[in-house]
Write a protein that holds these residues in place. Structure first.
Motif, PDB file in Angstrom:
ATOM      1  N   ARG A 266       5.011  -3.136   7.350  1.00 44.96           N
ATOM      2  CA  ARG A 266       3.993  -3.674   8.182  1.00 44.96           C
ATOM      3  C   ARG A 266       2.808  -3.783   7.508  1.00 44.96           C
ATOM      4  NH1 ARG A 266       3.809  -0.913  13.608  1.00 44.96           N
ATOM      5  NH2 ARG A 266       1.930  -0.217  13.320  1.00 44.96           N
ATOM      6  N   ASN A 267       2.343  -4.827   7.396  1.00 41.49           N
ATOM      7  CA  ASN A 267       1.028  -5.158   6.577  1.00 41.49           C
ATOM      8  C   ASN A 267       0.889  -4.427   5.407  1.00 41.49           C
ATOM      9  OD1 ASN A 267       0.149  -6.867   8.864  1.00 41.49           O
ATOM     10  ND2 ASN A 267      -0.887  -4.994   9.885  1.00 41.49           N
ATOM     11  N   GLY A 268       2.049  -4.372   4.504  1.00 48.20           N
ATOM     12  CA  GLY A 268       2.142  -3.922   3.151  1.00 48.20           C
ATOM     13  C   GLY A 268       2.145  -2.471   3.301  1.00 48.20           C
ATOM     14  N   ARG A 269       2.300  -1.848   4.552  1.00 47.97           N
ATOM     15  CA  ARG A 269       2.605  -0.358   4.581  1.00 47.97           C
ATOM     16  C   ARG A 269       4.132  -0.200   4.924  1.00 47.97           C
ATOM     17  NH1 ARG A 269      -2.662  -0.453   6.017  1.00 47.97           N
ATOM     18  NH2 ARG A 269      -2.193  -0.540   8.188  1.00 47.97           N
ATOM     19  N   GLN A 270       4.416   1.059   4.378  1.00 49.24           N
ATOM     20  CA  GLN A 270       5.999   1.608   4.664  1.00 49.24           C
ATOM     21  C   GLN A 270       5.830   2.271   6.033  1.00 49.24           C
ATOM     22  OE1 GLN A 270       7.418   3.696   1.516  1.00 49.24           O
ATOM     23  NE2 GLN A 270       9.563   3.882   2.400  1.00 49.24           N
ATOM     24  N   ILE A 271       6.165   1.800   7.138  1.00 46.36           N
ATOM     25  CA  ILE A 271       6.348   2.458   8.357  1.00 46.36           C
ATOM     26  C   ILE A 271       7.425   3.347   8.492  1.00 46.36           C
ATOM     27  CG2 ILE A 271       6.613   2.061  10.944  1.00 46.36           C
ATOM     28  CD1 ILE A 271       4.018   0.913   9.522  1.00 46.36           C
ATOM     29  N   ALA A 272       8.600   3.139   7.929  1.00 48.22           N
ATOM     30  CA  ALA A 272       9.674   4.001   7.852  1.00 48.22           C
ATOM     31  C   ALA A 272      10.789   3.412   6.869  1.00 48.22           C
ATOM     32  CB  ALA A 272      10.185   4.045   9.318  1.00 48.22           C
TER      33      ALA A 272
ATOM     34  N   ASP B  70       1.076  -1.141   0.016  1.00 49.95           N
ATOM     35  CA  ASP B  70      -0.133  -0.057   0.031  1.00 49.95           C
ATOM     36  C   ASP B  70       0.850   1.197  -0.019  1.00 49.95           C
ATOM     37  OD1 ASP B  70      -1.867   1.991   0.335  1.00 49.95           O
ATOM     38  OD2 ASP B  70      -2.849   1.013   2.220  1.00 49.95           O
ATOM     39  N   ASN B  71       1.069   1.821  -1.378  1.00 49.20           N
ATOM     40  CA  ASN B  71       1.887   3.142  -1.288  1.00 49.20           C
ATOM     41  C   ASN B  71       3.352   3.082  -0.743  1.00 49.20           C
ATOM     42  OD1 ASN B  71       1.985   5.690  -2.021  1.00 49.20           O
ATOM     43  ND2 ASN B  71       1.162   6.459  -0.196  1.00 49.20           N
ATOM     44  N   VAL B  72       4.031   2.331  -1.345  1.00 50.67           N
ATOM     45  CA  VAL B  72       5.521   2.079  -0.892  1.00 50.67           C
ATOM     46  C   VAL B  72       6.325   2.797  -1.870  1.00 50.67           C
ATOM     47  CG1 VAL B  72       7.356   0.418  -0.122  1.00 50.67           C
ATOM     48  CG2 VAL B  72       4.899  -0.068   0.592  1.00 50.67           C
TER      49      VAL B  72
ATOM     50  N   ASN C 213       6.525 -11.793   8.863  1.00 49.89           N
ATOM     51  CA  ASN C 213       6.095 -12.746   7.918  1.00 49.89           C
ATOM     52  C   ASN C 213       4.917 -12.192   7.049  1.00 49.89           C
ATOM     53  OD1 ASN C 213       7.358 -15.180   9.969  1.00 49.89           O
ATOM     54  ND2 ASN C 213       8.205 -14.776   8.213  1.00 49.89           N
ATOM     55  N   GLY C 214       4.753 -12.335   5.850  1.00 47.61           N
ATOM     56  CA  GLY C 214       3.842 -11.608   5.242  1.00 47.61           C
ATOM     57  C   GLY C 214       3.402 -10.110   5.168  1.00 47.61           C
ATOM     58  N   ALA C 215       4.660  -9.238   5.515  1.00 44.84           N
ATOM     59  CA  ALA C 215       4.566  -7.750   5.571  1.00 44.84           C
ATOM     60  C   ALA C 215       4.506  -7.300   4.044  1.00 44.84           C
ATOM     61  CB  ALA C 215       5.769  -7.220   6.358  1.00 44.84           C
ATOM     62  N   GLY C 216       5.143  -8.148   3.073  1.00 45.24           N
ATOM     63  CA  GLY C 216       4.950  -7.654   1.884  1.00 45.24           C
ATOM     64  C   GLY C 216       6.556  -7.426   1.081  1.00 45.24           C
ATOM     65  N   LYS C 217       7.659  -7.899   1.763  1.00 44.01           N
ATOM     66  CA  LYS C 217       8.865  -7.733   1.411  1.00 44.01           C
ATOM     67  C   LYS C 217       9.191  -8.458   0.153  1.00 44.01           C
ATOM     68  CE  LYS C 217      10.510  -9.920   5.133  1.00 44.01           C
ATOM     69  NZ  LYS C 217       8.990 -10.149   5.541  1.00 44.01           N
ATOM     70  N   SER C 218       8.552  -9.637   0.093  1.00 45.26           N
ATOM     71  CA  SER C 218       9.016 -10.457  -1.359  1.00 45.26           C
ATOM     72  C   SER C 218       7.904  -9.836  -2.378  1.00 45.26           C
ATOM     73  CB  SER C 218       8.791 -11.895  -1.117  1.00 45.26           C
ATOM     74  OG  SER C 218       9.576 -12.348  -0.311  1.00 45.26           O
ATOM     75  N   THR C 219       7.106  -9.531  -2.182  1.00 43.45           N
ATOM     76  CA  THR C 219       6.043  -9.070  -3.084  1.00 43.45           C
ATOM     77  C   THR C 219       6.654  -7.462  -3.714  1.00 43.45           C
ATOM     78  OG1 THR C 219       4.213  -9.745  -1.903  1.00 43.45           O
ATOM     79  CG2 THR C 219       3.559  -8.060  -3.314  1.00 43.45           C
ATOM     80  N   LEU C 220       7.103  -6.861  -2.677  1.00 42.00           N
ATOM     81  CA  LEU C 220       7.735  -5.335  -3.319  1.00 42.00           C
ATOM     82  C   LEU C 220       8.870  -5.948  -4.301  1.00 42.00           C
ATOM     83  CD1 LEU C 220       7.723  -2.310  -3.000  1.00 42.00           C
ATOM     84  CD2 LEU C 220       9.420  -2.512  -1.325  1.00 42.00           C
ATOM     85  N   MET C 221       9.751  -6.665  -3.919  1.00 40.34           N
ATOM     86  CA  MET C 221      11.131  -7.133  -4.808  1.00 40.34           C
ATOM     87  C   MET C 221      10.339  -7.930  -6.072  1.00 40.34           C
ATOM     88  SD  MET C 221      13.488  -5.306  -4.046  1.00 40.34           S
ATOM     89  CE  MET C 221      12.666  -4.206  -3.186  1.00 40.34           C
TER      90      MET C 221
END
Ligand SMILES: Nc1ncnc2c1ncn2[C@@H]1O[C@H](COP(=O)(O)OP(=O)(O)OP(=O)(O)O)[C@@H](O)[C@H]1O
Ligand SMILES: [Mg+2]
Length: 509
Positions: free
Chosen positions: A221-227, A27-29, A45-53
């Protein structure tokens, strides 16, 4: 072609979102990667790391946002082929090598086109040797990949990227499969890449690695960029806090329960393959209530130990008994039914079926049990209920039990295996690298579960390359060296120096 001067921008991801149906995996990374820098990507696990790459590497198309590579907007038809042409290389969480082919084949083949009528193997070989020498790899081009250790296979994957000319290197949890020594070597290599001006992305659950290496760390975290924090801007505790949606309970400790009867008894067990003793007269016992640790440098008999107990390998000599009953030639299925659970090292290859849904993976090996089927007819309702229960209990991040397993994140796939094995009320649990690939909340939870299982009377054989894990959970730790049990150490009397020399075989007779 991209301009690869150090400090210049290699890639810019702007406002990337990715939805699977109604679910937002990203979500908007927004992330910028620079040449001569290491960027770490962390999150549960499942935060979206692999998906982003996978978006950057052209495997997935983003639902929104744009990507600039070398300052150019890549548009909406970005494929892996384009990514490779723009010098992007990626090593996935699960390797994609052909086991029956040689190292050189695996590296060269993906670069050949059907128009290459006369492949110039002499030149390819030369280029391979140059690259190997440049980065200090010690791989022989003609070895079959299937014969290599996991660490060496990873080197093949890295060489494959470099051979294709990658200058932007993405590594998805590269240290998860490595021993601590191999892992140190890999991290050194990443620094070398950085110093030579490559842009490097590392996805990792080991925050100390991220803090040591990275110039920037992005927390999802949960697809969002926290920092996104720059080097020196946060401590491990700060980053950890940003990662988790709930406080992590890390109170697991060794089981305090009294030990009961002997569950597993291995007596002088040997395993010879092609004249090589992979296990050499191993004798050990695991009692009810006990977590017995097994340590050793990878490849000293750990996998074979697990495989002989579960029945995937038959022993050449000696006996294995459960509650005094010798297993002999009992099948794997019968051993499972008899109460042996196994969390295998290579879960992707041995323990799950990606094309099947989560519920089916949860009951795999237990389909025949009365609550799941009668006279060959599956009880869908009970299976669905059981799956729902396991999903909640083991915090598997999924929208439904009917999702295909392959759509889960790597760590969540592992939770399915672990959940299945621990839910069967086993009498003996063989846990081989149980925390591999799990984020730290899941790691703490799984360790807690192993302790609870022991307290409830199971015997646990914990095979691990993580010495802290072994010392924290086990009462005693057996050290394997060249297939032999070269020593047993009381966790309370742990002396790192002595332990290290046992592992190195210095005290092997
Ligand atoms: N092809 C897909 N179809 C449906 N959902 C998917 C698909 N790929 C990923 N997801 C979902 O997207 C979310 C993010 O997954 P991703 O693999 O990016 O996590 P991760 O951060 O890499 O986790 P891990 O540390 O466990 O590897 C997960 O909830 C996953 O189930
Ligand atoms: Mg992942």
């Amino acid at each position: 072609m991209v301009e690869a001067s150090p400090g210049s921008e290699a890639v810019r991801l702007e406002g990337i979102s990715k939805a699977f149906g109604s679910f937002k995996a990203l979500d908007n990374v927004s992330v910028a990667l620079r040449y001569g820098e290491i960027h770490a990507l962390v999150g549960e696990n499942g935060a979206g790391k692999s998906t982003l790459m996978n978006v950057l590497y052209g495997i997935l198309q983003p639902s929104a946002g744009r990507m600039l590579v070398g300052g150019q907007d890549v548009g909406s038809h970005w494929s892996t082929r384009d990514a490779i042409a723009h010098q992007i290389g990626m090593i996935h969480q699960h390797f994609s090598l052909v086991m029956e082919h040689s190292v050189l084949d695996n590296i060269v083949m993906p670069t050949l086109k059907w128009t290459d009528l006369a492949p110039k193997w002499g030149q390819y070989r030369e280029r391979f040797s140059e690259l190997s020498a440049q980065f200090g790899f010690d791989l022989s081009p003609d070895t079959l990949v299937g014969k290599l250790s996991v660490g060496q296979r990873q080197q093949v994957e890295i060489l494959k990227m470099l051979y294709q000319g990658a200058k932007i290197l993405i590594l998805d949890e590269p240290t998860a499969v490595l021993t601590p020594q191999q892992s140190d070597r890999l991290l050194e290599m990443l620094l070398q890449f950085r110093d030579r001006g490559y842009a490097v992305v590392i996805i990792t659950h080991k925050l100390e690695h991220a803090l040591d290496l990275a110039d920037h760390i992005t927390v999802l975290r949960n697809g969002r960029q926290i920092a996104t924090v720059a080097k020196g801007e946060g401590t491990i505790a700060d980053i950890a806090r940003m990662m988790v949606s709930q406080e992590v309970n890390t109170t697991q400790r060794r089981s305090r329960s009294a030990m009961g009867k002997v569950v597993l008894d291995m007596d002088n067990v040997s395993l010879d393959v092609d004249g090589v003793a992979l296990l050499d007269k191993i004798s050990l016992q695991v009692r009810e209530g006990e977590i017995l640790g097994v340590a050793g440098v990878a490849g000293n008999g750990q996998s074979e130990l697990a495989e002989t107990i579960i029945g995937l390998q038959s022993t050449t000599a000696g006996s294995i008994s459960i509650y005094g009953k010798e297993l002999g030639t009992t099948s794997v299925e019968a051993r499972r039914r008899g109460g042996i659970a196994i969390i295998p090292e290579d879960r992707h290859a041995h323990a799950v079926v990606g094309e099947m849904d989560i519920a089916s993976n949860f009951i795999m090996g237990h389909e025949g049990e009365p609550q799941f089927s009668r006279r060959g007819i599956l009880n869908r309702k009970n299976i669905a209920e059981f799956a729902k229960h396991c999903i909640a209990e083991f915090d598997v991040r999924t929208r439904s039990a009917e999702t295909k397993l392959e759509f889960l994140s790597g760590g969540n796939q592992q939770k399915v295996v672990i959940g299945r094995e621990l839910s069967a009320n086993p009498r003996l649990i063989i846990a081989h690298e149980p925390a591999r690939g799990l984020d730290f909340a899941a790691t703490a939870y799984i360790r807690q579960r192993l302790v609870q299982a022991a307290e409830a009377g199971a015997g646990v054989l914990l095979i691990s390359s993580d010495l802290d894990e072994l010392m924290e959970l086990s009462t005693r730790v057996v050290v394997l060296y060249c297939g032999r049990a070269v020593g047993t150490v009381d966790a309370d009397a742990y002396d790192p120096q002595h332990f290290g020399s046992l592992m190195a075989g210095a005290e092997a007779a």
